[in-house]
Design a protein around this motif. Sequence first.
Motif, PDB file in Angstrom:
ATOM      1  N   ALA A   5      10.618  -4.127   4.391  1.00 38.29           N
ATOM      2  CA  ALA A   5      11.604  -3.302   3.678  1.00 38.29           C
ATOM      3  C   ALA A   5      12.855  -4.113   3.359  1.00 38.29           C
ATOM      4  O   ALA A   5      13.494  -3.911   2.328  1.00 38.29           O
ATOM      5  CB  ALA A   5      11.950  -2.066   4.506  1.00 38.29           C
ATOM      6  N   TYR A   6      13.215  -5.041   4.281  1.00 39.76           N
ATOM      7  CA  TYR A   6      14.343  -5.937   3.990  1.00 39.76           C
ATOM      8  C   TYR A   6      13.997  -6.820   2.795  1.00 39.76           C
ATOM      9  O   TYR A   6      14.783  -6.978   1.866  1.00 39.76           O
ATOM     10  CB  TYR A   6      14.668  -6.810   5.202  1.00 39.76           C
ATOM     11  N   GLU A   7      12.799  -7.385   2.858  1.00 37.65           N
ATOM     12  CA  GLU A   7      12.379  -8.303   1.817  1.00 37.65           C
ATOM     13  C   GLU A   7      12.334  -7.612   0.454  1.00 37.65           C
ATOM     14  O   GLU A   7      12.703  -8.188  -0.564  1.00 37.65           O
ATOM     15  CB  GLU A   7      10.988  -8.851   2.160  1.00 37.65           C
ATOM     16  N   ALA A   8      11.885  -6.376   0.457  1.00 34.69           N
ATOM     17  CA  ALA A   8      11.773  -5.619  -0.785  1.00 34.69           C
ATOM     18  C   ALA A   8      13.111  -5.032  -1.228  1.00 34.69           C
ATOM     19  O   ALA A   8      13.191  -4.366  -2.250  1.00 34.69           O
ATOM     20  CB  ALA A   8      10.736  -4.514  -0.624  1.00 34.69           C
ATOM     21  N   GLY A   9      14.136  -5.248  -0.412  1.00 35.19           N
ATOM     22  CA  GLY A   9      15.465  -4.812  -0.823  1.00 35.19           C
ATOM     23  C   GLY A   9      15.802  -3.364  -0.517  1.00 35.19           C
ATOM     24  O   GLY A   9      16.816  -2.848  -0.975  1.00 35.19           O
ATOM     25  N   TYR A  10      14.962  -2.698   0.255  1.00 33.25           N
ATOM     26  CA  TYR A  10      15.299  -1.315   0.622  1.00 33.25           C
ATOM     27  C   TYR A  10      16.308  -1.281   1.764  1.00 33.25           C
ATOM     28  O   TYR A  10      17.074  -0.342   1.904  1.00 33.25           O
ATOM     29  CB  TYR A  10      14.035  -0.535   0.997  1.00 33.25           C
ATOM     30  N   LEU A  11      16.280  -2.317   2.570  1.00 34.37           N
ATOM     31  CA  LEU A  11      17.261  -2.423   3.651  1.00 34.37           C
ATOM     32  C   LEU A  11      18.138  -3.637   3.384  1.00 34.37           C
ATOM     33  O   LEU A  11      17.772  -4.539   2.646  1.00 34.37           O
ATOM     34  CB  LEU A  11      16.549  -2.589   5.005  1.00 34.37           C
ATOM     35  N   GLY A  12      19.287  -3.632   3.993  1.00 38.88           N
ATOM     36  CA  GLY A  12      20.195  -4.761   3.844  1.00 38.88           C
ATOM     37  C   GLY A  12      21.473  -4.357   3.145  1.00 38.88           C
ATOM     38  O   GLY A  12      21.796  -3.162   3.049  1.00 38.88           O
ATOM     39  N   GLU A  13      22.197  -5.384   2.640  1.00 36.52           N
ATOM     40  CA  GLU A  13      23.516  -5.166   2.023  1.00 36.52           C
ATOM     41  C   GLU A  13      23.477  -4.097   0.942  1.00 36.52           C
ATOM     42  O   GLU A  13      24.353  -3.247   0.861  1.00 36.52           O
ATOM     43  CB  GLU A  13      24.014  -6.471   1.411  1.00 36.52           C
ATOM     44  N   TYR A  52       9.233   5.286  -0.622  1.00 36.75           N
ATOM     45  CA  TYR A  52      10.555   4.935  -1.183  1.00 36.75           C
ATOM     46  C   TYR A  52      10.820   5.559  -2.551  1.00 36.75           C
ATOM     47  O   TYR A  52      11.779   5.228  -3.214  1.00 36.75           O
ATOM     48  CB  TYR A  52      10.745   3.409  -1.260  1.00 36.75           C
ATOM     49  N   SER A  53       9.954   6.491  -2.965  1.00 36.99           N
ATOM     50  CA  SER A  53      10.161   7.101  -4.278  1.00 36.99           C
ATOM     51  C   SER A  53      11.256   8.165  -4.253  1.00 36.99           C
ATOM     52  O   SER A  53      11.724   8.611  -5.291  1.00 36.99           O
ATOM     53  CB  SER A  53       8.846   7.721  -4.771  1.00 36.99           C
ATOM     54  N   VAL A  54      11.664   8.577  -3.064  1.00 34.22           N
ATOM     55  CA  VAL A  54      12.677   9.637  -2.970  1.00 34.22           C
ATOM     56  C   VAL A  54      14.091   9.049  -3.009  1.00 34.22           C
ATOM     57  O   VAL A  54      15.069   9.760  -3.217  1.00 34.22           O
ATOM     58  CB  VAL A  54      12.471  10.459  -1.677  1.00 34.22           C
ATOM     59  N   LEU A  55      14.194   7.714  -2.829  1.00 33.19           N
ATOM     60  CA  LEU A  55      15.522   7.109  -2.740  1.00 33.19           C
ATOM     61  C   LEU A  55      16.341   7.331  -4.000  1.00 33.19           C
ATOM     62  O   LEU A  55      17.548   7.582  -3.930  1.00 33.19           O
ATOM     63  CB  LEU A  55      15.398   5.612  -2.445  1.00 33.19           C
ATOM     64  N   VAL A  78       0.844  -1.201   0.000  1.00 32.16           N
ATOM     65  CA  VAL A  78       0.000   0.000   0.000  1.00 32.16           C
ATOM     66  C   VAL A  78       0.880   1.252   0.000  1.00 32.16           C
ATOM     67  O   VAL A  78       0.632   2.207  -0.748  1.00 32.16           O
ATOM     68  CB  VAL A  78      -0.933   0.006   1.237  1.00 32.16           C
ATOM     69  N   ALA A  79       1.920   1.232   0.819  1.00 35.39           N
ATOM     70  CA  ALA A  79       2.804   2.398   0.931  1.00 35.39           C
ATOM     71  C   ALA A  79       3.458   2.684  -0.419  1.00 35.39           C
ATOM     72  O   ALA A  79       3.550   3.847  -0.842  1.00 35.39           O
ATOM     73  CB  ALA A  79       3.858   2.166   2.013  1.00 35.39           C
ATOM     74  N   MET A 118       7.648   5.743   5.782  1.00 39.28           N
ATOM     75  CA  MET A 118       8.203   7.101   5.648  1.00 39.28           C
ATOM     76  C   MET A 118       9.421   7.242   6.563  1.00 39.28           C
ATOM     77  O   MET A 118      10.442   7.827   6.179  1.00 39.28           O
ATOM     78  CB  MET A 118       7.132   8.135   6.028  1.00 39.28           C
ATOM     79  N   LEU A 119       9.310   6.665   7.761  1.00 34.54           N
ATOM     80  CA  LEU A 119      10.438   6.721   8.689  1.00 34.54           C
ATOM     81  C   LEU A 119      11.613   5.909   8.149  1.00 34.54           C
ATOM     82  O   LEU A 119      12.763   6.365   8.165  1.00 34.54           O
ATOM     83  CB  LEU A 119      10.009   6.198  10.063  1.00 34.54           C
ATOM     84  N   ILE A 120      11.328   4.718   7.650  1.00 36.39           N
ATOM     85  CA  ILE A 120      12.409   3.865   7.135  1.00 36.39           C
ATOM     86  C   ILE A 120      13.100   4.549   5.955  1.00 36.39           C
ATOM     87  O   ILE A 120      14.322   4.559   5.849  1.00 36.39           O
ATOM     88  CB  ILE A 120      11.851   2.474   6.729  1.00 36.39           C
ATOM     89  N   GLU A 121      12.291   5.147   5.102  1.00 39.24           N
ATOM     90  CA  GLU A 121      12.870   5.865   3.956  1.00 39.24           C
ATOM     91  C   GLU A 121      13.746   7.026   4.455  1.00 39.24           C
ATOM     92  O   GLU A 121      14.853   7.246   3.957  1.00 39.24           O
ATOM     93  CB  GLU A 121      11.742   6.394   3.043  1.00 39.24           C
TER      94      GLU A 121
END
Lengths: 512, 414
Positions: free
Chosen positions: B140-148, B27-30, B20-21, B101-104
């Motif tokens: 967010a990890y699963e979607a690849g925004y967080l992690g290595e 995550y569009s600003v990344l 939904v987010a 929004m916080l994670i981003e």
Amino acid sequence: MAEMVKLSVNGQEVEVEAGKNLIDAVGAVGIEIPHLCYHPALGADGNCRMCLVGIEDGRPPLVPACKTQAAEGMKVQLDAEHIKKIQHDVMELELINHPTDCPICDQAGECALQDYYQKYDGQDSRMTVPQVQKSKKLDFGCGVVHDQERCILCARCVRFTRQITKTGELGIVNRTDDARVTIFPGRPLNNRYALNVVDLCPVGAMTSKDFRFKQRVWFLSRDKGICHGCSKGCNIFIDHNKEKYKDDIIYRFRPYQNDQVNGYFICDEGRMTYKKENEDRLIVAKVNNADSIISSAIDTLKNAVSSSSNPVFLVSPNCSLEQMFAIKKLGETKGATLCGFSDGYIKQGDGDDLLIQDDKSANRAGLELLSIDTSKEAFQSAMKEADLLVNFNSDLTNSFDADTLDELLANCKFVMVATTQDALTDRAEIAIPVAAYSEYSGSVINADNILQMFNKAVVKNEPFDDIVNIVSRIGGDIEDNSAAWAGMKASVPTLKDVEPEQIPEQGLALNS
Amino acid sequence: MEVKLLSARFDIEDCNKIDVALKNGAYSVLDKAFGMEPGEVTAEVKNSGLRSRGGAGFPTGLKWTFLPKQDEKPVYLAVNSDESEPGTFKDRYILVRDPHMLIEGIIISCYAINSHDAYIYIRGEYTTQAKILQAAIDEAYEAGYLGEKSAGRDFRVDITIHRGAGAYICGEETALLESIEGRKGQPRSKPPFPAVEGLYGCPTIINNVQSIASVPYIVSNGADAYKAYGTEKSPGTHLFGISGLVEKPGMYELPLGLPILEVIEKVAGGVKGGKKLKAVIPGGSSTPVLTPEELKTVTMDYESMAEHKTMFGSGGMVVLDEDVDVVPLVKNLIDFYHHESCGQCTPCREGLGWMLKIIKKILNGDGTIDDVNLLRELCDNIEMKTVCVLSAACTMPVRAFLDKFRHEFEAYVQ
């Protein structure tokens, strides 16, 4: 030489060591910044807020002196009205929940709160609401008894067990004015230095089970001494008192700061050796199993030495350098074999990397310096020929069991010159009581080859002679310590240039 | 009067879920952020004038520049989500309604300050919030925004949630660090400041949830867009929690600088039941109270609050009507801060307990005028003598109540 900086305190310019915190730096030139939680051995914690000072150079208006390094040009305000008010206010807050039980508190007379109240507070209590109540008389183990109500939460004890002994038995639980120092359930203090928390505690919260309620501290004489509990030679206060109609008794040992030897602390075993100075003392001389006056016992010994064809003198590794030298000279005159055998004093593996040494004697290095043979073989072979053994206060029972001793002493006359009445003095034909180390002056060399002097602290109602005097009375040339030093300077190269009067308080590191 | 920069997605159902987010722009600003130099991101945040939303109002971008320039040590980001100040309930909305929004914001901030490890320190009582936030982090990890490889870039970002154990003091930034390190939450003496020596002795930036959550908007729309809201020195918007005796209590996003009475009237629906306004605690319980006379000229920004000898604080406003008895209110205040004092420094540890007993005595009708005077004097004796500002958080509002409503205390001792 440390780098010096100039700064001003209350407008007065002083030169102090750079890099030190303000408490230590200006304390060294005689200006006291009040503090409760800071201790030089434990570093700054900054919780008591008594050392807040003003710095006139654009810093925050108030800084804790314990956490502020002395710097060139710093303008420290200590007597400004607002600083004095802080000291006054903090003292009031320290005291609102502190029980006013000074009349039954062991710390009274050496209490930071009492001193600071007089100096910085001095007002009547404004506390009209009930005080916080906490637990009292908590047995923390190792002979430490804690009173949470007296505690001011400075955390010195906590930091000691974390930083110094690294055992971490103490902690502060709870928040706000319910905070209290405690042990973990079922995990009492368990380290060999625990009683130092009693000395570190600025108030009467940490008391020693051994000392509490025994003496008011203002009656105690505090004399400097050297602990003879092991070869570290820790500097101590010998706190003793001669009450009316009683003898001069030692009530406690406390550490005396010596940065070259023991720093600020002593071990608990050493601390408790004060009891040996008081208890089980050999009081009455004896000759052939009958009580004797000391002078006739000495005469008997003198004759025995003169008539002996093969005397052996055994020297305790706890004897002072002067005593060892006097015995050595007597041995040379009388043709005696000199032995320093004392392996039993060494408890292999008992030492640690803090203070405690394997060797439980104070002056083995002295034996070595005076070339007195400490080997077991030399002692045993000398004893085969011996017709007389004069034991100068060496505890042979820690080297030999009773049967071996029987065998060893089977064919010779046995004489004890001793401080303590024990199995050895019981079996000796002649026993002569002598002064214990708190009762004579002398010098010892510790495990790190540091030569230290100590002075007579305790004066008994009926003082015993020091071994040096006894030796002189049985025919030795050395009459006193200064004669011993003259002789040692002449015959021991290491001591050639040592002036006993000029040995620094921190001790003299001998080059060898 | 409301604007929705941070709260834009708050009303979208299930926006804590990443699908939904994402549909709604998370995550569009990344892309833009990673296309900039880290220094440019910092400059953008600095230029936006964003001030720390934790209460102190320190410029966020400026804080980031305090990191040592060339340091071998890793840099940590600690996000302060220990929202515990009474009257404050803004960060929890972000955690629950738009955690992405916080994670981003964390990813962009980490990139700006070259940190790879962010900790979110969340207050112990926020159990649901912690669960929702953790679920969002997992997504967010699963979607690849967080992690290595954060968002496919050669830049690692890991986020660890650290749950508090219920201590207010752990919202103080250095107590927060102590707590993360596994020790009792007690503030550290400063200096050294965390930017130089923080978490595990390494340079650390500590920012409030709302501060970090503001970063994506600023980077996406530019500093000027953000500055279009608010005042010159207090730019942007703020999530205000309005509670107490108003018709429509709640969390409202407003630009800074609005007249406070107008906000109470138009946004919060005015004082409940048409009663007369007695006072307002403007920004969390530690901020000195304002009287109706003072409120006439107060606007909701850092400068106006300071001019009126109070503080903007956390934006948690408590409105008091004419029926409120301030003496028990002050008792509650002292009770809270006494309970939450870490017990480290003498003045706070001993003093707040004393103050509590005195106010209880007054409240019970056993007090005298001397007790009122003593209470007032203790405020001065305790304040600012301690390692942190918890003692002041208690003495400042108590002093204000005593000075502005002294007759009510006197009534209790007559």
